[in-house]
Design a protein around this motif. Structure first.
Motif, PDB file in Angstrom:
ATOM      1  N   ARG A 208      14.736   4.326   2.132  1.00  0.00           N
ATOM      2  CA  ARG A 208      13.668   4.313   1.120  1.00  0.00           C
ATOM      3  C   ARG A 208      13.006   5.694   0.949  1.00  0.00           C
ATOM      4  O   ARG A 208      12.877   6.208  -0.164  1.00  0.00           O
ATOM      5  CB  ARG A 208      12.615   3.286   1.493  1.00  0.00           C
ATOM      6  N   LEU A 221      13.330   0.127  -3.951  1.00  0.00           N
ATOM      7  CA  LEU A 221      12.243   0.842  -4.611  1.00  0.00           C
ATOM      8  C   LEU A 221      11.709   0.050  -5.792  1.00  0.00           C
ATOM      9  O   LEU A 221      10.493   0.031  -6.041  1.00  0.00           O
ATOM     10  CB  LEU A 221      12.728   2.215  -5.078  1.00  0.00           C
ATOM     11  N   THR A 222      12.590  -0.613  -6.517  1.00  0.00           N
ATOM     12  CA  THR A 222      12.169  -1.404  -7.672  1.00  0.00           C
ATOM     13  C   THR A 222      11.280  -2.569  -7.240  1.00  0.00           C
ATOM     14  O   THR A 222      10.275  -2.882  -7.883  1.00  0.00           O
ATOM     15  CB  THR A 222      13.384  -1.935  -8.438  1.00  0.00           C
ATOM     16  N   GLY A 224       9.514  -2.703  -4.498  1.00  0.00           N
ATOM     17  CA  GLY A 224       8.297  -2.182  -3.885  1.00  0.00           C
ATOM     18  C   GLY A 224       7.851  -3.011  -2.699  1.00  0.00           C
ATOM     19  O   GLY A 224       8.640  -3.293  -1.788  1.00  0.00           O
ATOM     20  N   SER A 225       6.591  -3.428  -2.695  1.00  0.00           N
ATOM     21  CA  SER A 225       6.049  -4.195  -1.574  1.00  0.00           C
ATOM     22  C   SER A 225       6.610  -5.615  -1.503  1.00  0.00           C
ATOM     23  O   SER A 225       6.383  -6.325  -0.520  1.00  0.00           O
ATOM     24  CB  SER A 225       4.518  -4.259  -1.670  1.00  0.00           C
ATOM     25  N   ASP A 227       9.809  -6.211  -1.407  1.00  0.00           N
ATOM     26  CA  ASP A 227      11.202  -6.049  -1.006  1.00  0.00           C
ATOM     27  C   ASP A 227      11.672  -7.137  -0.043  1.00  0.00           C
ATOM     28  O   ASP A 227      12.738  -7.735  -0.238  1.00  0.00           O
ATOM     29  CB  ASP A 227      11.459  -4.660  -0.407  1.00  0.00           C
TER      30      ASP A 227
END
Length: 306
Positions: A208, A221-222, A224-225, A227
């Motif tokens: 990441r 990454l898309t 984000g939190s 994941d």
């Protein structure tokens, strides 16, 4: 011969570099492709598919995964040098030239195509589509927010090919592909795509920080939190849909037992990735082939004991 042209002491041989390029010592990669392909092959044949098709799809999977590594490393060589985990790959480090890597990849793909030629017309036609998707994937991360979805199609294409190899005939028209590949084969492909999304997002979670720095797009990454939640949702969709399709095909208790064992592993993976540590995420990715093996074992056993 000039001393400068001699390999430095302790330098790896070309063979060693080529084996490293195709990840010869890391079989987890081709096992991730193999188990769903074999599950589809057993489903299509309603049991053991015969030694010929078993050999074609096993060897073909290993060869095409190896060829894919060559293409991927060439495409990513400028990115990989900025990622600690990949900076020493043979192409990235310059130990193997771009030309060498592409020639090796082409040679492996040609051998795989030779195996496909021993099957039937629809499977041969599908192999061209499979090759195009495999070549496209390394470049998808430059344009697609979740390139793992493209990888999911590439890694799942052995499923319709397995059905066409069992059910197809000698007709060379593309319409024959539709006749050889039933709708549930495409549903299995879609289901398997979510498994690829799950384990390759785990893989992307490892890099990441590096990916943010160099500007590569990944599902980690898309999401984000979200994941970890996304990974678990992908697993759930995969196992639930795969189980539903298997039941529609008449698979029973042993098949469901295999899915249950796979689900237990997924629960363990949650414990590995919820802290988002590099080691935990990479371990979850690396051991994911056991999830696929559990489903295949349940499928094969269920069909064998009918």
């Amino acid at each position: 011969m000039k001393a400068s042209s001699l390999p430095s002491p302790g330098a790896p041989s070309k063979l060693r570099l080529y084996l490293d390029l195709i990840r010869f010592d890391r079989p987890a990669g081709w096992l991730l492709l193999l188990w769903p392909t074999l599950s589809a092959l057993w489903m299509a044949a309603d049991g053991f598919p015969g030694w010929h098709l078993l050999f074609v799809f096993t060897a073909g999977t290993v060869l095409m995964r190896s060829a894919g590594c060559c293409v991927n490393d060439v495409a990513d060589r400028e990115f990989d040098k900025h990622v600690k985990r990949t900076a020493r790959r043979p192409v990235t480090s310059g130990a193997v030239s771009v030309k060498e890597a592409l020639l090796l990849g082409a040679g492996l793909a040609l051998v795989a195509f030779g195996l496909v030629l021993t099957t039937n017309a629809p499977t041969i036609l599908l192999s061209f589509a499979a090759l195009a998707i495999a070549i496209a994937y390394p470049y998808a991360k430059r344009f697609v927010s979740m390139p793992q979805a493209v990888l999911g199609v590439a890694f799942s294409f052995g499923i319709p090919m397995a059905f066409s190899a069992v059910l197809g005939g000698a007709d060379w028209r593309w319409r024959a592909v539709a006749d050889a590949v039933p709708p549930h084969a495409w549903w299995l492909l879609a289901s398997n795509l979510f498994w690829v999304l799950a384990y390759d997002t785990e893989y992307a979670m490892v890099d990441r920080d590096d990916d943010i720095r160099i500007g590569i797009r990944t599902s980690a990454l898309t999401l984000g939190s979200f994941d970890v939640a996304g990974v678990m949702a992908f697993y759930l969709i995969h196992l639930a849909s795969w189980a539903a399709i298997g039941r529609l095909l008449g698979l029973g208790g042993w098949f469901l037992a295999g899915v249950a064992v796979a689900a237990a592993q997924v629960a363990w993976h949650y414990g590995l990735i919820r802290g988002r540590t590099r080691d935990g995420c990479f371990k979850a990715f690396r051991l994911n082939h056991w999830v696929g093996f559990a489903v295949f074992a349940g499928t094969a056993l269920d069909l064998a004991l009918r």
